[in-house]
Enzyme design. Structure first.
Site, PDB file in Angstrom:
ATOM      1  N   HIS A 142       0.842  -1.204   0.000  1.00  0.00           N
ATOM      2  CA  HIS A 142       0.000   0.000   0.000  1.00  0.00           C
ATOM      3  C   HIS A 142       0.877   1.254   0.000  1.00  0.00           C
ATOM      4  O   HIS A 142       2.040   1.194   0.402  1.00  0.00           O
ATOM      5  CB  HIS A 142      -0.854   0.051   1.279  1.00  0.00           C
ATOM      6  CG  HIS A 142      -2.006  -0.890   1.285  1.00  0.00           C
ATOM      7  ND1 HIS A 142      -2.268  -1.740   2.339  1.00  0.00           N
ATOM      8  CD2 HIS A 142      -2.986  -1.105   0.379  1.00  0.00           C
ATOM      9  CE1 HIS A 142      -3.365  -2.438   2.077  1.00  0.00           C
ATOM     10  NE2 HIS A 142      -3.824  -2.073   0.893  1.00  0.00           N
ATOM     11  N   CYS A 194      -2.219   0.543   9.945  1.00  0.00           N
ATOM     12  CA  CYS A 194      -3.259  -0.380   9.465  1.00  0.00           C
ATOM     13  C   CYS A 194      -4.250  -0.806  10.537  1.00  0.00           C
ATOM     14  O   CYS A 194      -5.351  -1.223  10.232  1.00  0.00           O
ATOM     15  CB  CYS A 194      -2.635  -1.676   8.942  1.00  0.00           C
ATOM     16  SG  CYS A 194      -1.141  -1.489   8.039  1.00  0.00           S
TER      17      CYS A 194
HETATM   18  C1  LIG Z   1      -0.678   0.340   5.207  1.00  0.00           C
HETATM   19  N1  LIG Z   1      -1.027  -1.070   5.175  1.00  0.00           N
HETATM   20  C2  LIG Z   1       0.058  -1.918   4.911  1.00  0.00           C
HETATM   21  C3  LIG Z   1      -2.352  -1.467   5.394  1.00  0.00           C
HETATM   22  N2  LIG Z   1      -3.178  -0.616   5.556  1.00  0.00           N
HETATM   23  N3  LIG Z   1      -2.788  -2.724   5.393  1.00  0.00           N
HETATM   24  C4  LIG Z   1      -2.087  -3.927   5.572  1.00  0.00           C
HETATM   25  C5  LIG Z   1      -2.914  -5.117   5.164  1.00  0.00           C
HETATM   26  C6  LIG Z   1      -2.182  -6.403   5.284  1.00  0.00           C
HETATM   27  C7  LIG Z   1      -2.973  -7.592   4.851  1.00  0.00           C
HETATM   28  N4  LIG Z   1      -2.267  -8.788   5.135  1.00  0.00           N
HETATM   29  C8  LIG Z   1      -3.298  -7.541   3.369  1.00  0.00           C
HETATM   30  O1  LIG Z   1      -2.495  -8.061   2.577  1.00  0.00           O
HETATM   31  O2  LIG Z   1      -4.337  -7.055   2.990  1.00  0.00           O
END
Ligand SMILES: CN(C)C(=N)NCCC[C@H](N)C(=O)O
Length: 401
Positions: free
Chosen positions: A310, A395
């Protein structure tokens, strides 16, 4: 009933009362003037318009509750529908009571819209468009101020299936779910210590990544924009987040398919909203967000994300607006006005708790020192189990701000 819902109810009732009062007073005055200022018309016409006025009040209040006074054209539709239906039903009821058969009254009733009821309907429509939205928004603005003043933060307890969460850019590692739960508790305590009141979205054991609640919704003041997950397995996360933001009385809108947008791809810096276009967020999602935010004065800047999950895996912003990032993961640092390089990947992630305090991962000790050196208070929390799933401090929460 929450104080927000109570306030929306009050706003709708007050606006409806004003519309109904104006309609009957204007109609009465018109007949008074048309009858050579004869005061005897007041009781006669007040009785004539009584049913219609009461119905107008009820219909207008219901329209107010469903948000019809937020835009001029929905206020116009609400005004026309409420006024015409109230006038027809109100006059029809009086005719029924006077013993007129239903079949005989249809044509004369419709004719009243161009006769006796005309001024009543016009006054009601004008009041619905010109006055009701103002009254409603005055009270609604107070509601927004209250929701922001409370400093709510959404969080979601880790699912029992956390270890099945998605991993895209790093090697999968074993996750200690009990330790994750403890780390989550400590993280939430740090938010509380920083003056934020946690609102827990119900835990969802069937949704492994649901703890990363940031991806489900993005807040712009009292507007909640529900995300449209870029990963299919995360689509089920949105419904209960929606329930939680609605329960807070927030205004809710959403990104729709084929648009995709994860909250982790959205970084607000003042009135600029950087949106990462990459694995989870597509051009259509960005276009929809831009359309939602443009009337609110935000400018949406799309930036490429090719080296991490992200945008906020790569950059976040300090309270003064300086964008901080781990250079090897940032596609283009020059899109930001002020960019500061961090020595560790997880040092690029801060949750702003206040103007002088940020929350950072304990896995970035050098970055902690660097940020402290800039005069900020830094609270470091261990979130190792979430980092194994490409999560970071941002997150795990969504601040309503
Ligand atoms: C800023 N970040 C990194 C986030 N807002 N989300 C992380 C999500 C992680 C989850 N395992 C996935 O792959 O969706």
């Amino acid at each position: 009933m929450t104080s927000f819902r109570l306030r929306t109810l009050t706003a709708s009732v007050v606006a409806a009362a004003a519309v109904a009062l104006i309609a009957i007073v204007v109609a009465d005055l018109a007949y008074f003037v048309a009858n050579q200022q004869n005061p005897q018309v007041f009781p006669v016409y007040s009785e004539y318009f009584l049913n219609a006025t009461l119905l107008l009040f009820v219909f207008t209040a219901v329209f107010g509750l469903v948000g019809a006074f937020r835009r001029w054209y929905t206020a116009l539709i609400a005004g026309v529908v409420s006024a015409v239906v109230a006038a027809l039903v109100g006059t029809g009821l009086s005719a029924l009571v006077a013993g007129i058969a239903f079949g005989d009254m249809i044509a004369p009733l419709l004719a009243t819209l161009m006769g006796n009821n005309l001024i009543f309907v016009l006054a009601a429509v004008l009041a619905s468009v010109l006055l009701a939205p103002r009254i409603h928004s005055r009270i609604a603005i107070t509601e927004q101020q209250e929701v922001l003043r409370k400093k709510y933060v959404l969080v979601r307890r880790p699912a029992a299936t956390l270890d099945e969460g998605i991993v895209t850019h790093i090697e999968r590692e074993n996750i200690d779910v009990d330790l994750a739960e403890e780390q989550w508790e400590t993280y939430v305590a740090a938010l509380t210590g920083g003056g934020w009141e946690p609102i827990e979205v119900p835990v969802a054991d069937d949704l492994p990544d649901s703890v990363f609640v940031e991806d489900s919704v993005v807040m712009f003041g009292a507007l909640a924009v529900l995300a449209s997950p870029g990963a299919e397995s995360r689509e089920g996360e949105i419904a209960s987040v929606e329930e939680s933001v609605r329960a807070l009385g927030l205004e809710v809108t959403r990104i729709e398919k084929p648009g995709t947008l994860d909250g982790g791809d959205v970084l607000k810096v003042g009135m600029t909203v950087f949106v990462g276009k990459g694995g989870r967020t597509n051009a259509e999602g960005i276009r929809q967000l831009r359309k939602i935010l443009a009337p609110r004065g935000y400018s949406v800047v799309a930036v490429p994300v090719t080296k991490a999950l992200h945008l906020k895996s790569t950059v976040t912003a300090l309270p003064d607006g300086t964008v901080i990032g781990y250079r090897p993961l940032v596609d283009d640092p020059f899109v930001y006005d002020r960019f500061l390089e961090m020595p560790e990947p997880s040092g690029a992630h801060v949750v702003v708790l206040s103007d002088d305090t940020v929350l950072v991962s304990a896995s970035a000790p050098e970055s902690v020192r660097l940020i402290e050196g800039l005069g900020y208070r830094v609270i470091a929390v261990d979130i190792s189990e979430f980092e194994k799933l490409e999560g970071c401090v941002t997150c795990l929460s969504v601040r309503v701000r």
